[in-house]
Enzyme design. Structure first.
Site, short mmCIF file in Angstrom:
data_model
loop_
_atom_site.label_atom_id
_atom_site.label_comp_id
_atom_site.label_asym_id
_atom_site.label_seq_id
_atom_site.Cartn_x
_atom_site.Cartn_y
_atom_site.Cartn_z
N CYS A 11 -6.63 6.33 -2.79
CA CYS A 11 -5.26 6.52 -3.56
C CYS A 11 -5.13 5.00 -4.10
O CYS A 11 -4.31 3.63 -4.49
CB CYS A 11 -4.08 6.44 -3.48
SG CYS A 11 -2.80 6.15 -2.36
N ASP B 266 -3.67 -0.80 2.06
CA ASP B 266 -2.66 -1.89 3.69
C ASP B 266 -3.84 -1.09 4.20
O ASP B 266 -4.03 -2.26 5.40
CB ASP B 266 -2.15 -1.09 3.92
CG ASP B 266 -0.60 -1.75 2.65
OD1 ASP B 266 -0.17 -2.90 3.10
OD2 ASP B 266 -0.07 -1.05 2.16
N GLU C 195 -2.86 4.23 5.91
CA GLU C 195 -2.81 3.13 5.38
C GLU C 195 -3.28 2.18 6.87
O GLU C 195 -2.58 1.11 6.79
CB GLU C 195 -1.63 2.37 4.76
CG GLU C 195 -0.53 2.61 4.72
CD GLU C 195 -0.14 2.76 3.31
OE1 GLU C 195 0.09 2.07 1.99
OE2 GLU C 195 1.12 3.28 3.44
N HIS D 81 1.54 -13.54 -12.13
CA HIS D 81 1.80 -13.85 -13.87
C HIS D 81 0.53 -13.83 -15.03
O HIS D 81 0.29 -13.70 -15.61
CB HIS D 81 2.63 -14.54 -14.02
CG HIS D 81 3.75 -14.05 -14.02
ND1 HIS D 81 4.10 -14.01 -12.36
CD2 HIS D 81 5.03 -15.34 -13.72
CE1 HIS D 81 5.34 -13.17 -12.28
NE2 HIS D 81 6.02 -14.24 -12.52
C1 PEP Z 1 -2.66 0.79 -0.71
O1 PEP Z 1 -1.67 0.63 0.44
O2 PEP Z 1 -3.70 1.29 -0.61
C2 PEP Z 1 -1.57 2.05 -1.26
C3 PEP Z 1 -2.31 3.01 -2.49
O3 PEP Z 1 -0.46 1.50 -1.28
P1 PEP Z 1 0.50 -0.09 -2.15
O4 PEP Z 1 -0.63 -1.07 -2.55
O5 PEP Z 1 1.67 1.18 -3.06
O6 PEP Z 1 0.96 -0.56 -0.71
MG MG Z 2 0.27 0.45 0.52
#
Ligand code: PEP
Ligand code: MG
Length: 842
Positions: free
Chosen positions: A763, A716, A692, A454
């Protein structure tokens, strides 16, 4: 606290009593741990000799301690040298923090296995809190499990004296434990015994956890392991010599023969000038130490009758609800509001309330019952080893304190923070930060917490630098000391020199100038100097964020994390509600921008209240993402139907998370086609998958013909490629997406996608790091979906780059050995580019 007149300890199992002096292990026979008895067992279940709370149960299951409401601590240890069995042959029936009755079964053990594999089955029951006792049976002969054996007398307890007022705490340098099983019963006993020889108040620390060094049980409860780094602190007249003696003892193995580890530190007290933790919120600041400590509240154990105490608890709970609502209404960020909302939910938790009510029925006061309940539950949360649950434990402690203050009528101390404060705390709670005048605060530095805590969330929302996981001596800094908080490096400088401060200020000015420049040019396309365009889109979780992204130059949404839309519900949103959320976001983007909606990515670290799941041993390797959705196809069908309602409003894309098998993609496509057909749609939205899981990256050539696009989730992908939990506080610096193995998987994915004419985005958080921008461009990535506030910076980094150079640097780093080497190579490249670019001057 006084021991009640006639506390009797029952036999924990049946067997033959044996005098302690005859136990063939000096650590027990010398009574260094405590006086008590030994039984050669004839039964295989260890039961509680007294009622109380499980204050420690070793993960290996061979030892357990109970502390009763009066502070009497009894340790049971099954067999000799059984720690070496590493849990084999033992079944734990209780958890730490759990309240048990006298006679309740605690541990079952496999007599045959232990007899064959350990030195002995002899089982010890020791009064480690030191109360004297008298025997209720002859000291030798047969006893039955549950039979009263000892009667404890009050007086003479060994208690730690709180010497907080006797001066400043001294700390040893960190010592790396060389004991194969950490400080288990035997070395812990030797250490505690040595600590008792000093009058100073002494503590042993491991990260944010600390234990009274004179209490064997407290040391065992730390559950230290081989290789853990610990520190000793002491306050009092003989503190210096205590630290020297005790840290030398730790290095030497506390009576166990150990091979001294290479990085074991010398043992003198340290005068470190830089304390290191982890970056929780980027930036830096020069300011004055302001220590924030939680008030210690005293509660009396027994109440004035159940009715009175129940009413008092109910009133305190409702007042706390009201306070929290006020804090939510006045929250200065969404993140802060969400945290207080979670606190309100905790106050309604039936499990907590039932437990507190039952203690009140036993005669305890409202304060005692509430505190015992919240503390025991927090211990349980912490012991489960999940960072998310550890964070819930911190919430529970915070809300527990809030209600307790209401019960006791204690007013919150209004914190009058001076200008330029760097707040230092063991754990900075949301309640403490809520009342602060953030204009006067320059940064946070805490012992507890981590990058996902937090403190981190609140600091990032307030745009303040923060470092978590600092060593405990940070708590001994005197208020008003000038310190330099360099959160980017995870450091707190205690004695910053003028040059460092000036450098910091110059860097900050430069950063601000750069930031303003990036903002002013955010609407420009992200084109490299040699004319290559790359799409910079946003990762969002709400309509609000989508609108912000557009205003900051975002060219679309590359990842809508749909599981975040309804995180706080305990029932699924209706079709209309879902459809209207998606279409509002799609409408905000308009028909020329991409909207990539990721289907529910529940499981792992993201539980969703309206999708109840069985608990799993390895949730990150379990029913997560597409696996869960295909197991409950109606959930996926409903979501597809709601997303399809936005067809035509934006350039609609659907993306599946955690795909590992081709069959998952095919099955999901079939469901999507069926739903589209049912709605009479002739054109399907684009369907892609997240890359991922390494399996998907390695087989990208087989996935590519069947998808419209890939988006690489580096968070991931890094976790699964390096086999490192993405939230693990001690692996935070190693779980690095710049690792060449991760980069090679990105390269493989891009090559496969382009061979089939498909585009690839990134992403994960790597896309938001400007250091990685040239690298990702060079690897051929077509889209970067980034965290909203970083859109202008990433677009600027693209405009500074030259694609041909980027391709060269990408080729170079794919052959490097480590993430550090990759970062260093990119820093050098960056320095060269920035030197030759006139971006800021233009
Ligand atoms: C990732 O795993 O990089 C991703 C964008 O998904 P999340 O962080 O939501 O698991
Ligand atoms: Mg992910």
């Amino acid at each position: 606290m006084a021991t009640p007149q006639h506390l009797q300890l029952l036999a924990p199992l049946s067997g033959v009593l044996m005098p302690l002096d005859q136990v063939p292990d000096p650590v027990f026979s010398s009574r260094v741990i405590g006086d008590g008895l030994c039984i050669d067992p004839t039964t295989k279940t260890l039961c509680a000799p007294l009622a109380g709370v499980i204050s420690n149960v070793q993960t290996s299951g061979h030892a357990v301690s109970i502390t009763d409401d009066h502070g009497v601590q009894v340790l049971m240890h099954i067999g000799l040298d059984t720690v070496n069995l590493a849990g084999k042959g033992f079944t734990r029936l209780v958890e730490e923090g759990q309240r048990v009755e006298a006679g309740q079964a605690l541990i079952e053990f496999d007599v045959d296995y232990i007899a064959l594999n350990a030195r002995s089955l002899l089982t010890l029951m020791l009064v480690v809190s030191g109360e004297p006792f008298t025997w209720l049976v002859p000291e030798a002969g047969l006893v039955e499990s549950g039979q009263p054996l000892l009667s404890l007398n009050s007086a003479g307890q060994v208690r730690d004296e709180l010497l907080a007022d006797q001066g400043e705490a001294l700390f040893s340098k960190p010592v790396t434990l060389a004991n194969p099983n950490g400080l288990h019963a035997r070395p812990a006993a030797v250490f505690a015994q040595a600590a008792k020889g000093f009058s100073a108040s002494i503590h042993l620390h491991r990260q944010q956890d600390s234990a009274n060094a004179k209490s064997l049980v407290a040391i065992m409860a730390l559950q230290t392991a081989h290789g853990d780094r610990v520190q000793v602190s002491a306050v009092g007249p003989d503190a210096q010599v205590a630290i020297k003696t005790l840290s030398e003892l730790l290095v030497a193995g506390c009576g166990e023969s150990v091979t001294v580890l290479a990085d074991v530190q010398p043992t003198e007290t340290c005068a470190q000038t830089v304390l290191r933790g982890v970056c929780a919120s980027a930036g830096s600041a020069f300011g004055l130490v302001v220590q924030i400590a939680e008030q210690t509240l005293h509660v009396s154990e027994f109440g004035k009758g159940a009715q009175v105490e129940r009413e008092q608890l109910a009133q305190a709970l409702s007042e706390s609800q009201r306070d929290l609502q006020q804090l939510r209404d006045n929250a200065n960020s969404d993140a802060q509001g969400e945290i207080f909302k979670a606190h309100q939910e905790l106050l309604e938790d039936p499990g907590l309330l039932d437990q507190a009510q039952s203690l009140i029925s036993e005669g305890k006061s409202a304060g005692f019952a509430w505190r015992a309940t919240t503390e025991a539950t927090a211990v349980q949360f912490k012991s489960l080893g999940s960072p998310l649950l550890a964070e819930r434990a911190a919430d529970l402690a915070d809300v527990g304190q809030r209600v307790l203050k209401r019960i006791l009528g204690v007013q919150d101390q209004v914190m009058d923070v001076p200008e330029g404060a760097i707040l230092i705390a063991e754990q900075l709670t949301p309640s403490q930060t809520a009342g602060l005048d953030t204009r006067k605060v320059l940064g946070f530095a805490t012992v507890g917490g981590g990058a996902t805590s937090h403190v981190a969330i609140l600091a990032r929302a307030a745009g303040l630098p923060a470092v978590c996981g600092l060593p405990v001596q940070v708590l001994a800094l005197v208020n008003g000391t000038q310190v330099l908080l360099d959160a980017d490096k995870g450091e707190l400088h205690l004695d910053p020199d003028l040059a460092a401060i000036e450098q910091l200020q110059a860097d900050r000015q430069q950063q601000q100038k750069r930031h303003q420049h990036e903002l002013a040019h955010a609407a420009l396309a992200a084109c490299t100097r040699d004319g290559h365009h790359i799409e910079v889109t946003a990762n969002v979780a709400s309509l609000n964020e989508t609108e912000q992204a557009i205003s900051l130059g975002g060219e679309g949404v590359g990842l809508l994390r749909s599981e975040f839309l309804y995180l706080d519900r305990n029932h699924a949103p209706s079709h209309d509600e879902q459809a209207s959320t998606y279409s509002a976001i799609a409408r905000a983007l308009g028909p020329t921008r991409n909207l990539v909606v990721r289907t529910l990515d529940v499981g792992g670290d993201k539980p969703l209240a309206y999708v109840p799941m069985e608990s799993e041993t390895n949730p990150f390797l379990g029913m997560r993402g597409i696996r869960l959705c295909l197991e409950r196809p109606q959930l996926l069908r409903d979501q597809f139907k709601a997303i399809l309602g936005s067809a035509g409003l934006a350039r609609l894309h659907i993306m599946l998370p955690m795909v590992t098998q081709l069959s998952e993609l095919r099955l999901a496509r079939q469901l999507l086609e069926e739903e589209a057909q049912a709605l009479g749609l002739t054109e399907l939205p684009k369907l892609g998958i997240m890359i991922e899981v390494p399996a998907a990256a390695l087989m990208a050539d087989l996935f590519a013909p069947e998808v419209d696009f890939f988006s690489i989730g580096t968070n991931d992908l890094t976790q699964y490629t390096l086999a490192m939990d993405r939230d693990h506080p001690r692996l935070a610096s190693q779980a690095d997406s710049f690792h060449p193995s991760v980069l090679r998987l990105i390269a493989t994915t891009v090559k496969a996608a382009h061979a089939h004419g498909k585009w690839v985005g990134v992403c994960g958080a790597l896309a938001s790091e400007t250091l990685a921008t040239p690298l990702l461009l060079g690897l051929g990535v077509d889209e970067l979906s980034v965290s909203v506030p970083l859109i202008p910076a990433v677009k600027a980094a693209v405009r500074e780059a030259n694609l041909t150079d980027c391709q060269a640097i990408a080729r170079q780093v794919l052959g490097l050995e480590s993430a550090e080497q990759v970062r260093e190579a990119l820093r050098l490249y960056h320095a060269a580019v920035v030197d030759t670019s006139l971006v800021l001057e233009n």
